[in-house]
Design a protein around this motif. Structure first.
Motif, PDB file in Angstrom:
ATOM      1  N   ILE A  13       0.843  -1.188   0.000  1.00 53.61           N
ATOM      2  CA  ILE A  13       0.000   0.000   0.000  1.00 53.61           C
ATOM      3  C   ILE A  13       0.879   1.238   0.000  1.00 53.61           C
ATOM      4  N   GLU A  14       0.263   2.376  -0.287  1.00 57.97           N
ATOM      5  CA  GLU A  14       0.985   3.637  -0.213  1.00 57.97           C
ATOM      6  C   GLU A  14       0.773   4.236   1.166  1.00 57.97           C
ATOM      7  N   LYS A  15       1.732   5.070   1.567  1.00 56.73           N
ATOM      8  CA  LYS A  15       1.599   5.705   2.883  1.00 56.73           C
ATOM      9  C   LYS A  15       0.316   6.529   2.924  1.00 56.73           C
ATOM     10  N   ARG A  16      -0.235   6.571   4.113  1.00 57.95           N
ATOM     11  CA  ARG A  16      -1.497   7.251   4.420  1.00 57.95           C
ATOM     12  C   ARG A  16      -2.728   6.433   4.024  1.00 57.95           C
ATOM     13  N   GLN A  17      -2.522   5.298   3.343  1.00 57.20           N
ATOM     14  CA  GLN A  17      -3.669   4.431   3.089  1.00 57.20           C
ATOM     15  C   GLN A  17      -3.950   3.567   4.310  1.00 57.20           C
ATOM     16  N   SER A  18      -5.060   2.877   4.288  1.00 58.99           N
ATOM     17  CA  SER A  18      -5.409   1.977   5.386  1.00 58.99           C
ATOM     18  C   SER A  18      -5.295   0.526   4.914  1.00 58.99           C
ATOM     19  N   VAL A  19      -5.132  -0.376   5.890  1.00 56.93           N
ATOM     20  CA  VAL A  19      -5.005  -1.793   5.576  1.00 56.93           C
ATOM     21  C   VAL A  19      -5.530  -2.600   6.754  1.00 56.93           C
ATOM     22  N   ALA A  20      -6.009  -3.787   6.474  1.00 51.91           N
ATOM     23  CA  ALA A  20      -6.518  -4.670   7.533  1.00 51.91           C
ATOM     24  C   ALA A  20      -6.001  -6.080   7.312  1.00 51.91           C
ATOM     25  N   PHE A  21      -5.674  -6.735   8.417  1.00 51.59           N
ATOM     26  CA  PHE A  21      -5.201  -8.115   8.393  1.00 51.59           C
ATOM     27  C   PHE A  21      -6.174  -8.964   9.202  1.00 51.59           C
ATOM     28  N   TRP A  22      -6.302 -10.210   8.770  1.00 60.11           N
ATOM     29  CA  TRP A  22      -7.248 -11.120   9.427  1.00 60.11           C
ATOM     30  C   TRP A  22      -6.525 -12.330   9.983  1.00 60.11           C
ATOM     31  N   CYS A  23      -6.990 -12.818  11.130  1.00 62.26           N
ATOM     32  CA  CYS A  23      -6.398 -13.993  11.760  1.00 62.26           C
ATOM     33  C   CYS A  23      -7.487 -14.907  12.299  1.00 62.26           C
ATOM     34  N   ASN A  24      -7.345 -16.189  12.039  1.00 62.48           N
ATOM     35  CA  ASN A  24      -8.228 -17.210  12.606  1.00 62.48           C
ATOM     36  C   ASN A  24      -7.367 -18.153  13.441  1.00 62.48           C
ATOM     37  N   PRO A  25      -7.543 -18.169  14.758  1.00 64.23           N
ATOM     38  CA  PRO A  25      -6.661 -18.976  15.623  1.00 64.23           C
ATOM     39  C   PRO A  25      -7.014 -20.452  15.579  1.00 64.23           C
ATOM     40  N   ILE A  26      -6.210 -21.238  16.237  1.00 59.11           N
ATOM     41  CA  ILE A  26      -6.494 -22.659  16.363  1.00 59.11           C
ATOM     42  C   ILE A  26      -7.777 -22.825  17.174  1.00 59.11           C
ATOM     43  N   SER A  27      -8.617 -23.735  16.745  1.00 59.25           N
ATOM     44  CA  SER A  27      -9.909 -23.943  17.394  1.00 59.25           C
ATOM     45  C   SER A  27      -9.719 -24.251  18.877  1.00 59.25           C
TER      46      SER A  27
END
Lengths: 114, 119
Positions: A13-27
């Protein structure tokens, strides 16, 4: 047993943009962690959840980073707005409720901010 | 605050030989855990070995063993019969449970040591 899942694997991404990361843990794992690993360094804890409550967010830059864990399972880490120094690998880990020392890591998301 | 120091940025070893990676840590606690993690280029952090501080016996996992010196706050990893697949970044890490018990606490990592294995 499925491991910790993360997506995306890469993000540019470029600076000043937003980003999101996703995580699914072990059950069944009650505790979830987000670590930031800058190139050439060891991971540093950003935030720790126990179920859907925050246990430790002392190292999270709260002016730009936010995280949530809805329903005590999946988690999302967001950066808004991104800076160049946010370029890093973001690792998610999970552990059983009473064995916080037994952390299992996901494959990580490599973020590049240009 | 706890700190973990790995003084060897890079190490190399010949295939089938033995190599030792060094780690020192600083803590005022008496009960904690120490770890060695392996991180290949895929970035997946893989647990190699764990040592509980209350145990005097050094941990061993197949070709991997540790030399835990609690008084000296030293925790080295020995890899015997090195294989090409052992090439990776190795991290030493420390865990101390918060007052709430072993449910709460964080891993503190060293800076890492890049291990190269030559055929």
């Amino acid at each position: 047993e499925a491991g910790v899942a993360q997506s995306p694997r890469y993000k540019i991404i470029e600076k000043r943009q937003s980003v999101a990361f996703w995580c699914n843990p072990i059950s069944g794992h009650a505790t979830l962690y987000w670590y930031q690993q800058i190139l050439g360094q060891g991971p540093k804890l950003l935030i720790q959840f126990q179920n859907n409550g925050v246990v430790d967010d002392s190292q999270l830059p709260k002016d730009r980073f936010s995280a949530e864990r809805l329903k005590g399972v999946d988690s999302t880490l967001k950066i808004q707005p991104a800076k160049l120094e946010d370029s890093a690998v973001y690792l998610c880990a999970s552990s059983p409720a009473v064995r916080g020392y037994e952390q299992y890591f996901g494959p990580g998301t490599r973020l590049t901010v240009t | 605050a706890q700190t973990v120091t790995q003084s060897q940025p890079e190490m190399s070893v010949q295939e089938a030989e033995t190599v030792t990676l060094s780690c020192t840590y600083d803590t005022s606690e008496s009960d904690y855990y120490l770890f060695w993690y392996k991180q290949p280029p895929s970035r997946q952090m893989i647990l190699v070995i764990r040592q509980e501080a209350y145990k005097q016996q050094n941990a061993t996992e197949n070709r991997f063993s540790v030399n835990f010196q609690k008084a000296a706050k030293s925790f080295s990893l020995k890899i015997s019969d090195s294989q090409l697949g052992d090439a990776a970044m190795y991290f030493c890490a420390y865990f101390h449970a918060n007052a709430g018990g072993t449910s709460y606490g964080k891993l503190t990592f060293g800076q890492g040591t890049i291990l190269t294995v030559h055929p």
